[in-house]
Scaffold this motif. Structure first.
Motif, PDB file in Angstrom:
ATOM      1  N   TYR A  37       7.484  14.033   0.520  1.00 15.53           N
ATOM      2  CA  TYR A  37       7.493  13.779  -0.918  1.00 15.53           C
ATOM      3  C   TYR A  37       7.039  12.335  -1.121  1.00 15.53           C
ATOM      4  O   TYR A  37       7.801  11.399  -0.900  1.00 15.53           O
ATOM      5  CB  TYR A  37       8.880  13.998  -1.506  1.00 15.53           C
ATOM      6  N   LEU A  38       5.802  12.159  -1.519  1.00 12.80           N
ATOM      7  CA  LEU A  38       5.210  10.828  -1.651  1.00 12.80           C
ATOM      8  C   LEU A  38       5.161  10.430  -3.121  1.00 12.80           C
ATOM      9  O   LEU A  38       4.392  10.988  -3.908  1.00 12.80           O
ATOM     10  CB  LEU A  38       3.805  10.814  -1.054  1.00 12.80           C
TER      11      LEU A  38
ATOM     12  N   SER B 235       0.859  -1.187   0.000  1.00 16.22           N
ATOM     13  CA  SER B 235       0.000   0.000   0.000  1.00 16.22           C
ATOM     14  C   SER B 235       0.894   1.235   0.000  1.00 16.22           C
ATOM     15  O   SER B 235       1.103   1.866   1.039  1.00 16.22           O
ATOM     16  CB  SER B 235      -0.919  -0.010   1.232  1.00 16.22           C
ATOM     17  N   PRO B 236       1.436   1.610  -1.168  1.00 15.61           N
ATOM     18  CA  PRO B 236       2.463   2.665  -1.213  1.00 15.61           C
ATOM     19  C   PRO B 236       1.963   4.044  -0.810  1.00 15.61           C
ATOM     20  O   PRO B 236       2.779   4.923  -0.562  1.00 15.61           O
ATOM     21  CB  PRO B 236       2.908   2.654  -2.682  1.00 15.61           C
ATOM     22  N   LEU B 237       0.655   4.245  -0.727  1.00 15.15           N
ATOM     23  CA  LEU B 237       0.123   5.545  -0.331  1.00 15.15           C
ATOM     24  C   LEU B 237      -0.187   5.608   1.163  1.00 15.15           C
ATOM     25  O   LEU B 237      -0.665   6.632   1.643  1.00 15.15           O
ATOM     26  CB  LEU B 237      -1.136   5.877  -1.136  1.00 15.15           C
ATOM     27  N   GLN B 238       0.073   4.516   1.886  1.00 18.90           N
ATOM     28  CA  GLN B 238      -0.134   4.507   3.335  1.00 18.90           C
ATOM     29  C   GLN B 238       1.165   4.872   4.045  1.00 18.90           C
ATOM     30  O   GLN B 238       2.193   4.233   3.849  1.00 18.90           O
ATOM     31  CB  GLN B 238      -0.614   3.150   3.821  1.00 18.90           C
TER      32      GLN B 238
ATOM     33  N   HIS C 105      -1.905   7.098   7.802  1.00 19.93           N
ATOM     34  CA  HIS C 105      -2.789   7.823   6.892  1.00 19.93           C
ATOM     35  C   HIS C 105      -2.591   7.314   5.472  1.00 19.93           C
ATOM     36  O   HIS C 105      -1.454   7.062   5.053  1.00 19.93           O
ATOM     37  CB  HIS C 105      -2.506   9.323   6.953  1.00 19.93           C
ATOM     38  N   ILE C 106      -3.689   7.140   4.763  1.00 21.14           N
ATOM     39  CA  ILE C 106      -3.642   6.706   3.369  1.00 21.14           C
ATOM     40  C   ILE C 106      -3.981   7.905   2.486  1.00 21.14           C
ATOM     41  O   ILE C 106      -5.085   8.457   2.559  1.00 21.14           O
ATOM     42  CB  ILE C 106      -4.610   5.548   3.100  1.00 21.14           C
ATOM     43  N   TYR C 107      -3.028   8.336   1.687  1.00 25.44           N
ATOM     44  CA  TYR C 107      -3.238   9.458   0.777  1.00 25.44           C
ATOM     45  C   TYR C 107      -3.964   8.988  -0.484  1.00 25.44           C
ATOM     46  O   TYR C 107      -3.900   7.807  -0.865  1.00 25.44           O
ATOM     47  CB  TYR C 107      -1.898  10.096   0.408  1.00 25.44           C
ATOM     48  N   ASP C 108      -4.641   9.907  -1.119  1.00 26.11           N
ATOM     49  CA  ASP C 108      -5.377   9.577  -2.345  1.00 26.11           C
ATOM     50  C   ASP C 108      -4.465   9.441  -3.550  1.00 26.11           C
ATOM     51  O   ASP C 108      -4.781   8.710  -4.498  1.00 26.11           O
ATOM     52  CB  ASP C 108      -6.446  10.642  -2.637  1.00 26.11           C
ATOM     53  N   SER C 109      -3.337  10.154  -3.529  1.00 28.58           N
ATOM     54  CA  SER C 109      -2.472  10.146  -4.707  1.00 28.58           C
ATOM     55  C   SER C 109      -1.065  10.548  -4.313  1.00 28.58           C
ATOM     56  O   SER C 109      -0.839  11.075  -3.209  1.00 28.58           O
ATOM     57  CB  SER C 109      -2.997  11.112  -5.772  1.00 28.58           C
ATOM     58  N   ILE C 110      -0.112  10.281  -5.201  1.00 29.11           N
ATOM     59  CA  ILE C 110       1.245  10.754  -4.959  1.00 29.11           C
ATOM     60  C   ILE C 110       1.250  12.279  -5.007  1.00 29.11           C
ATOM     61  O   ILE C 110       0.338  12.910  -5.558  1.00 29.11           O
ATOM     62  CB  ILE C 110       2.231  10.168  -5.984  1.00 29.11           C
ATOM     63  N   GLY C 111       2.285  12.880  -4.428  1.00 31.50           N
ATOM     64  CA  GLY C 111       2.360  14.332  -4.414  1.00 31.50           C
ATOM     65  C   GLY C 111       3.266  14.829  -3.318  1.00 31.50           C
ATOM     66  O   GLY C 111       3.949  14.054  -2.634  1.00 31.50           O
ATOM     67  N   VAL C 112       3.261  16.126  -3.121  1.00 31.62           N
ATOM     68  CA  VAL C 112       4.054  16.783  -2.086  1.00 31.62           C
ATOM     69  C   VAL C 112       3.093  17.322  -1.043  1.00 31.62           C
ATOM     70  O   VAL C 112       2.187  18.098  -1.359  1.00 31.62           O
ATOM     71  CB  VAL C 112       4.914  17.918  -2.679  1.00 31.62           C
TER      72      VAL C 112
END
Length: 585
Positions: free
Chosen positions: A493-494, A431-434, A465-472
């Motif tokens: 930096y995700l 889960s790379p966005l977690q 926390h799980i983000y919706d998308s990659i980003g800063v």
């Protein structure tokens, strides 16, 4: 009770400092020695100032054996370290007036200025910050002797030394040396300290020789000391070496663990300096010859090493002895150096690191020491050092404790405002966005407010926390207690690089992509001091290499498979960046 009053002239012209902008005195550990490097030697610097472990190779002349203590300034910049013989500045040179060894035993180890200029006794020396005067530091050490007929190393005096970091363009000078605190026989090991309940001074504790007594020293910011003797608990006798002592981070417990004389736990009062409620926990089912111990950051769990086994104790259990939980057996790994378990330390990143006895090139880590049982995630020999290390693990004191509000000792009008600090990590690779956020704040906050930078918040201590998308994302933590609050914001930096895209005009290539065991960096431009860094997907430094003009072959065998970002920088600043993939083992 013995009182000694010392007034240092240099104290009188200093301004008192009470800023909580950073509290990172324990952010740097200097360990190890590589004697194969002609005329210099080398070691490993473990640095935690950003809340994560960063390793680097350092050229250092002096060997570090069992005696080791290091200290940074409040911002996490290394000030000096000691191997029990010398005080060594951050340039890895002997500090002016820094030859501090004394005693028949120590003088034998510290005979000359060769690479083997060291002291082998663990926890016999301790560096402490002065909470009132930022540029001054205390170093407490023992005179170590071998009295006739005892066949044992004995501390015969306890000394105070004072370092002034304003001297020599910030490289420091020992301005007062061998100021006598105590004259009596003590154990050679077990020297520890914890902040006083007034938020400014120190309690220092050292075991008396072959007894159940302890000397407790009150040390104030001006260098005055008062010594009391307290006798309780298990009486130690012959063979009282190869153990470890520690305080809990909250200052309420003192622990002394020994392979022959059991796990000894005491309550400690930071106001009065009194030990009480002694209890001893034995290990009758285990034979071992070395012992180590360290607390988790919350002080909830105590970890003990018994040479080949690691255990966890719950300090909140009604019966601490029966809470003993087996964590791991030593897995037999040798390199060919021995990687059994020995000394343990809680680091600024909230992890507990476990050293090895004798010569070794790896250390172990407990990644989540505040989780119960196997969830603490103990990883054996997972951290490889740049150089071999011989016993050496820094003896450091817990520093992030303010006054005990409302106590009779809270008399200096020092506020216990909390200090905000945290790190993050990506635990679930599926889960790379977690992202898991780990609170590392100090001065006993009672509430937490996280802003994850995407409109979502949390009041948990260690949320994920799980983000919706990659980003800063700009992540902020606000910690509060009854005295105030503090805020720290950091940029996450995700799934994206923290740097600008590669300048195609630059004469530089990084290949292959994907890579396996090696990365080849080819520079045909004239760059000054170029460095190649490899980052994971959340911006943590995984590897750092010095580059040369032309082709540099970088060894990446121990880098785990995954997606990484690279950066080349030099004196010119950031030069080039890119994304690169590591294939399977």
């Amino acid at each position: 009770m013995v009182m000694k009053k010392v007034l240092f002239a240099c104290f009188l012209i200093l301004q008192a400092q009470h800023s909580l902008s950073a509290q990172k005195w324990d952010a740097g550990w200097v360990i190890g020695q590589d004697e194969t490097i002609q005329n210099s030697g080398g070691g490993t610097f473990l640095e935690f100032s950003d809340g994560t472990l960063n390793k680097s190779f350092v050229l250092k002349r002096f060997f570090t054996d069992g005696a080791n203590s290091s200290i940074c300034d409040r911002y996490g910049k290394l000030q000096f370290y000691t191997n029990g013989c010398l005080i060594i500045n951050r340039n890895h040179e002997m500090m002016e007036n820094g030859e501090i060894h004394v005693g028949y035993y120590t003088d034998g180890f510290c005979a000359d200025s060769s690479l083997n200029y060291s002291n082998s006794v663990t926890q016999c020396i301790l560096a402490l910050p002065n909470f009132k005067y930022d540029s001054l530091y205390f170093v407490v050490n023992r005179k170590l002797d071998l009295p006739n007929g005892l066949n044992s190393i004995v501390g015969t005096k306890l000394y105070l030394n004072v370092v002034d970091m304003r001297k020599n363009q910030g490289l420091g000078q020992v301005v007062s040396k061998h100021l006598e605190i105590l004259s009596d026989t003590t154990e050679d090991e077990g020297l520890q300290a914890i902040p006083h309940a007034n938020g400014r001074d120190w309690w220092i504790i050292t075991p008396k020789f072959r007894s159940n007594c302890y000397y407790v020293v009150y040390l104030d910011a001006e260098g005055n000391t008062t010594v009391t003797e307290q006798c309780l608990g298990t009486a130690f006798g012959p063979e009282s070496w190869l153990g470890q002592s520690t305080f809990s981070p909250d200052g309420t417990k003192f622990v002394r663990f020994h392979w022959k004389y059991n796990l000894n736990i005491f309550d400690f009062d930071r106001c009065s300096g009194m030990l009480s409620n002694a209890q001893a926990i034995s290990f009758p089912d285990i034979e071992f010859f070395r012992a180590g111990c360290a607390f988790s950051r919350s002080s909830r769990y105590l970890y003990t090493t018994t040479h080949t086994k690691l255990f966890q104790f719950d300090m909140q259990a009604p019966d601490i002895a029966t809470s003993r939980t087996f964590i791991a057996d030593w897995d037999g790994f040798n390199t060919p150096f021995n990687t059994k378990f020995c000394m343990a330390n809680l680091a600024l990143d909230g992890k507990v690191y476990v050293g090895c006895p004798g010569q070794h090139k790896h250390i172990h880590v407990i990644n989540d020491p505040d989780l119960p049982g196997l969830a603490c995630d103990f990883q054996q020999h997972s951290i490889e050092l740049f150089t071999s290390n011989f016993w050496s693990f820094p003896n450091q004191a817990h520093t992030r404790l303010g006054p005990v509000d409302g106590s009779i000792c809270d008399s200096l009008e020092i506020n216990s405002d909390p200090w905000a600090f945290f790190r993050w990590e990506q635990k679930d690779t599926t889960s790379p966005l977690q992202i898991n956020f780990i609170d590392l704040s100090g001065y006993q906050p009672t509430s937490w407010h996280w802003d994850f930078g995407d409109g979502v918040s949390s009041i948990e201590i260690n949320p994920f926390h799980i983000y919706d998308s990659i980003g800063v994302y700009t992540v902020c933590l606000i910690v509060s207690n009854s005295d105030g609050s503090d805020t720290l914001c950091r940029v996450l930096y995700l799934g994206t690089s923290a740097t600008n895209e590669f300048d195609s005009a630059m004469q530089l290539s990084v290949a292959p992509n994907p890579f396996s065991d090696n990365i080849i960096v080819d520079i045909s431009a004239n760059l000054k001091s170029p460095i190649f860094r490899l980052y994971d997907q959340i911006g943590r430094t995984v590897r750092e290499y010095q580059l040369t003009f032309g082709v540099t072959d970088l060894d990446t065998k121990n880098v785990q498979p995954g997606i990484y970002f690279w950066e080349v920088s030099g004196n010119e600043g950031r030069i080039a960046t890119g994304k690169i993939i590591k294939t399977g083992w």
